[in-house]
Design a protein around this motif. Structure first.
Motif, mmCIF file in Angstrom:
data_model
loop_
_atom_site.group_PDB
_atom_site.id
_atom_site.type_symbol
_atom_site.label_atom_id
_atom_site.label_comp_id
_atom_site.label_asym_id
_atom_site.label_seq_id
_atom_site.Cartn_x
_atom_site.Cartn_y
_atom_site.Cartn_z
ATOM 1 N N ARG A 1 0.816 -1.210 0.000
ATOM 2 C CA ARG A 1 0.000 0.000 0.000
ATOM 3 C C ARG A 1 0.854 1.267 0.000
ATOM 4 O O ARG A 1 0.367 2.338 -0.318
ATOM 5 C CB ARG A 1 -0.931 0.007 1.193
ATOM 6 C CG ARG A 1 -0.221 0.068 2.517
ATOM 7 C CD ARG A 1 -1.138 -0.248 3.642
ATOM 8 N NE ARG A 1 -2.089 0.834 3.854
ATOM 9 C CZ ARG A 1 -2.982 0.796 4.834
ATOM 10 N NH1 ARG A 1 -3.050 -0.257 5.616
ATOM 11 N NH2 ARG A 1 -3.805 1.800 5.008
ATOM 12 N N ALA B 1 2.285 10.003 -12.265
ATOM 13 C CA ALA B 1 2.677 10.476 -13.589
ATOM 14 C C ALA B 1 4.163 10.237 -13.811
ATOM 15 O O ALA B 1 4.580 9.783 -14.883
ATOM 16 C CB ALA B 1 2.343 11.954 -13.728
ATOM 17 N N ALA B 2 4.963 10.490 -12.765
ATOM 18 C CA ALA B 2 6.410 10.312 -12.909
ATOM 19 C C ALA B 2 6.742 8.852 -13.168
ATOM 20 O O ALA B 2 7.532 8.517 -14.065
ATOM 21 C CB ALA B 2 7.118 10.804 -11.644
ATOM 22 N N GLN C 1 0.746 3.189 -3.211
ATOM 23 C CA GLN C 1 -0.418 4.019 -3.550
ATOM 24 C C GLN C 1 -0.426 5.252 -2.647
ATOM 25 O O GLN C 1 -0.990 5.258 -1.568
ATOM 26 C CB GLN C 1 -1.695 3.206 -3.373
ATOM 27 C CG GLN C 1 -2.903 3.882 -3.970
ATOM 28 C CD GLN C 1 -4.160 3.071 -3.782
ATOM 29 O OE1 GLN C 1 -4.096 1.946 -3.356
ATOM 30 N NE2 GLN C 1 -5.280 3.678 -4.106
ATOM 31 N N THR C 2 0.218 6.331 -3.116
ATOM 32 C CA THR C 2 0.383 7.500 -2.253
ATOM 33 C C THR C 2 -0.751 8.489 -2.375
ATOM 34 O O THR C 2 -0.914 9.361 -1.528
ATOM 35 C CB THR C 2 1.670 8.228 -2.612
ATOM 36 O OG1 THR C 2 1.611 8.555 -4.002
ATOM 37 C CG2 THR C 2 2.885 7.379 -2.350
ATOM 38 N N GLY C 3 -1.505 8.417 -3.454
ATOM 39 C CA GLY C 3 -2.557 9.412 -3.681
ATOM 40 C C GLY C 3 -2.015 10.675 -4.344
ATOM 41 O O GLY C 3 -2.746 11.621 -4.593
ATOM 42 N N MET C 4 -0.684 10.718 -4.639
ATOM 43 C CA MET C 4 -0.067 11.880 -5.273
ATOM 44 C C MET C 4 -0.070 11.683 -6.779
ATOM 45 O O MET C 4 0.619 10.801 -7.305
ATOM 46 C CB MET C 4 1.383 12.037 -4.797
ATOM 47 C CG MET C 4 1.502 12.281 -3.322
ATOM 48 S SD MET C 4 0.842 13.890 -2.914
ATOM 49 C CE MET C 4 1.026 13.891 -1.157
ATOM 50 N N VAL C 5 -0.811 12.546 -7.507
ATOM 51 C CA VAL C 5 -0.961 12.368 -8.946
ATOM 52 C C VAL C 5 0.385 12.457 -9.662
ATOM 53 O O VAL C 5 0.686 11.661 -10.539
ATOM 54 C CB VAL C 5 -1.941 13.414 -9.504
ATOM 55 C CG1 VAL C 5 -2.089 13.236 -11.009
ATOM 56 C CG2 VAL C 5 -3.272 13.285 -8.834
ATOM 57 N N HIS C 6 1.218 13.400 -9.198
ATOM 58 C CA HIS C 6 2.467 13.588 -9.937
ATOM 59 C C HIS C 6 3.417 12.414 -9.772
ATOM 60 O O HIS C 6 4.207 12.104 -10.643
ATOM 61 C CB HIS C 6 3.151 14.892 -9.509
ATOM 62 C CG HIS C 6 3.528 14.911 -8.059
ATOM 63 N ND1 HIS C 6 2.635 15.294 -7.088
ATOM 64 C CD2 HIS C 6 4.666 14.572 -7.429
ATOM 65 C CE1 HIS C 6 3.233 15.200 -5.916
ATOM 66 N NE2 HIS C 6 4.467 14.767 -6.095
#
Lengths: 638, 100
Positions: A610, A621-622, A613-618
């Motif tokens: 888990r 994307a990276a 799954q950080t919840g950070m969109v970038h």
């Protein structure tokens, strides 16, 4: 005769009606359903008997039950002379026990359940005797065991009753394991389980041997002894007799029906049914005869000193079943079945009589607390007396003819037969003694119970005494169908069964036959006289003898310590293994380890995963861009 | 005639601007615009290949991309508006409810 299917299936229908609607709708009318079914079965059984006497037998497959490769079994019915006799025994005793139970079980809160089980039992027993193949026999065999378990533990709130039910079931496992192996051996040997082809080709296995646990064993002997294992369990022979006396925890009508007249005789029926296999193996026959004879004597001696009226009769049953096996073992299968048939009447009568006494004594079982019941319950007394005369082999009564037939056939069968005869004759003495011990201690003399009990004493209602009277007629007259030629009879019973079980072998002179008969009768009468002397004239003598031979007395009183022995060598080790190995290791470590380990592993793995799954969109994307870069790099430069 | 690789360089440059913008900026509107830049960079390369290979199918594909992109833009803006109504922000780091 074409309606023979109704014989087993009417009681089955009654079972379903009672179990589904008994509790809410029918309640205290439950007996009508079961009684109607079993009486109809009886009527059809009688009609069937007459057709069989007329020479018509049936062997029909109803439908194919199991097909698996070469294994084919049908549900089918075989009605021949042996089945016809069993049908009469089962439906007659069952009908009378149904009637008796209406009075005996009156007001019990499990009333509907009782009659439902009685019906289920009757169905199972009829399936057992009517089967035309071994698998259906096995079905009936297990089903009667199940009903026996239900009915022994009928008053399940009582610890001793539910324990006795379990004991009966578990002890029978030991025998049935052998029986199951026997059925498998029959299939492996003959490729079928149906009686007709098995018995038809049975001569082909003479002299064959089979590798069994590394030993070369004679095939007929192996099959016969494995089948006999089942008979030993079901018919409570040594060494698996321990469950039957405990089974007396059940309601008394159950003891009469299941544990005297029908289910426990299934073992004898099995041996008689499989007689073509047994006769091929003299060693197996000798085992059957010796187990029967030793059991007869063994149980007879225990019965001498017991005080519980039902247990005395139960040991008497074990003893009489021993007689039947003795007869089968010397090749006199018809004599065994004859004794089965007469025994059903007088032993059911003894049990129902004991039930009548319990009814009057508010459940008291100890004969030492009875006494003088004769004048309070004359009908019970006279019928009980008649049954005792019959079981003691007093000439003219049913038990005399069957017992005489067995003893004579045993004697005539050869040198081993003389020994068997001696054991049987000695047992006859014991039988007479303990049977009349009940009569003299419980029904004669002074009442020794409490005042309340004495005040309460009464003859049982008609609904209970009428079955007693009918059974008494049977105990008196049932043997008259098998009067030996020596006494001017035609031996009709043996002749009737001869097509199925053949004639007993062994020859002897008339003088010998007279001698064996008269010896047995004298021993029987001597037993009665001894009981009368000890318990009527010299009432202190019993205690004196018990004190003088206190070792033997204690041995008998404790039933040769067989229960204690089994407790030490089987029950306790089993509990130890259950507690320390099954609960401690298998269950505690292995099963729990797997059950708890799998979720723990998944939990660890997912708590690690888990983090991705950080919840950070970038970040996503990276990673995606990096991935695309790697893929392109691979495509371009690989 | 302008050589093909000029167009392709333009296309890559626009694409890289789009990627860099998407990865570095936190304002959702800017990120959205970066996506559109990437889409159009691809369109440029498609059109130029189409022209140089004299194959009209590339231009047909571009029309599809534009049409789908229009729909995608509508939906994307709707999502942004919904996000803004709920969180009163256009900053993506504050919308991290999906954190495991």
């Amino acid at each position: 005769m074409d309606n023979y299917l109704l014989i087993p299936f009417l009681p089955l229908a009654a079972f379903f009606v009672n179990i589904l609607f008994g509790k809410t709708l029918i309640r205290d009318k439950s007996h009508w359903v079961s009684l109607f079914a079993v009486v109809c079965s009886w009527v059809i059984a009688v009609m069937t008997l007459f057709e069989v006497i007329g020479g018509r037998t049936v062997n029909r497959d109803l439908y194919t039950w199991i097909v698996s490769g070469d294994f084919r079994v049908s549900v089918g019915f075989l009605i021949d002379q042996l089945t016809a006799v069993m049908l009469i025994v089962v439906t007659t005793v069952s009908s009378l026990v149904h009637i008796y139970s209406i009075g005996y079980m009156h007001g019990d809160k499990g009333y509907y359940r009782f009659f439902a089980y009685l019906s289920l039992f009757t169905f199972s027993m009829l399936m057992l005797v009517m089967a035309n193949n071994f698998l259906q026999l096995y079905f009936g065999w297990e089903a009667v065991g199940l009903c026996s378990y239900f009915l022994i533990g009928f008053w399940y709130e009582k610890k001793s009753a539910s324990d006795a039910g379990k004991k009966a079931f578990i002890v029978n496992r030991f025998g049935d394991f052998g029986f199951g192996l026997g059925v498998i051996m029959i299939f492996l040997t003959f490729g079928t389980l149906h009686y007709a082809p098995v018995f038809g080709s049975v001569n082909g296995i003479v002299g064959k041997t089979v590798d069994f646990l590394g030993l070369q064993v004679d095939l007929p002997t192996l099959i016969a002894l494995l089948l006999f294992c089942g008979a030993v369990g079901k018919s409570a022979q040594l060494p698996l007799h321990v469950w039957l006396p405990d089974a007396m925890e059940g309601p008394t009508p159950v003891s009469a029906l299941i544990h005297a007249a029908t289910m426990v005789t299934a073992g004898v029926f099995l041996v008689a049914r499989c007689n073509p296999i047994f006769v091929l193996s003299p060693p197996a026959m000798n085992v059957v005869a010796l187990v029967g004879a030793v059991t007869a004597l063994f149980a007879g001696t225990i019965a001498l000193v017991q005080n519980d009226i039902k247990r005395i009769v139960a040991y008497s049953t074990v003893s009489q079943l021993g007689y039947m096996f003795l007869a089968c073992g010397v090749g006199a299968f018809s004599a065994g079945i004859f004794h089965l048939y007469t025994h059903a009447f007088f032993k059911a009568l003894l049990f129902l009589g004991a039930g009548s006494v319990m009814h009057a004594m508010a459940g008291e079982l100890d004969i030492q607390k009875m006494g003088g019941l004769k004048k309070h319950m004359p009908l019970t007394y006279w019928t009980f007396l008649l049954a005792s005369l019959s079981i003691s082999g007093v000439p003219g009564f049913a038990g005399f003819f069957s017992k005489d037939e067995i003893l004579w056939r045993a004697y005539a069968s050869g040198p081993l037969g003389h020994l068997l005869y001696a054991i049987g004759a000695l047992t006859a003495l014991l039988t007479a003694f303990y049977s009349f011990r009940i009569i003299f201690v419980a029904f004669h003399g002074k009442f020794r119970g409490t005042h309340e009990q004495e005040h309460h004493l009464h003859e049982s209602p008609k609904i209970m005494t009428v079955p007693l009277l009918i059974l008494a007629a049977g105990a008196l007259a049932a043997g008259w169908v098998g009067i030996p030629p020596l006494l001017g009879g035609g031996e009709h019973f043996a002749e009737f069964l001869a097509p199925v079980v053949g004639h007993a072998k062994g020859e002897g002179t008339h003088a010998e036959e007279w001698a064996t008969m008269i010896t047995a009768v004298i021993l029987g009468l001597g037993g009665i006289a001894a009981a009368a002397f000890v318990y009527l004239r010299k009432s202190t003598l019993a205690d004196t003898v018990a004190g003088r031979f206190s070792f033997i007395y204690r041995l008998l009183w404790n039933k040769y310590y067989v229960d204690e022995l089994y407790d030490t060598i089987i029950v306790r080790p089993t509990f130890w293994v259950a507690k320390n190995v099954i609960v401690g290791v298998t269950d505690g470590k292995i099963i729990e380890g797997i059950v708890n380990g799998v979720p723990r592993f998944i939990g660890t793995l997912s708590s690690w995963l888990r983090n991705i799954q950080t919840g950070m969109v970038h970040q996503y994307a990276a990673v995606m861009a990096l991935g695309a870069f790697v893929v392109i790099a691979i495509v371009l430069f690989w | 005639m302008v050589p093909l690789h000029w167009y392709l360089l333009l296309s890559s440059a626009v694409f890289v601007v789009g990627v860099a913008g998407f990865l570095t900026r936190r304002n959702i509107i800017i990120m959205f615009m970066s996506i559109e830049l990437m889409l159009n960079a691809v369109n440029i390369s498609l059109v130029s290949f189409s022209r140089y290979l004299s194959d009209m199918r590339g231009q047909v594909l571009v029309f599809f991309v534009i049409a789908v992109a229009a729909a995608e833009a509508a939906i994307g803006l709707a999502i942004i508006i919904a996000l803004f109504r709920n969180k009163a922000t256009a900053h993506v780091d504050e919308a991290n409810e999906m954190k495991g």
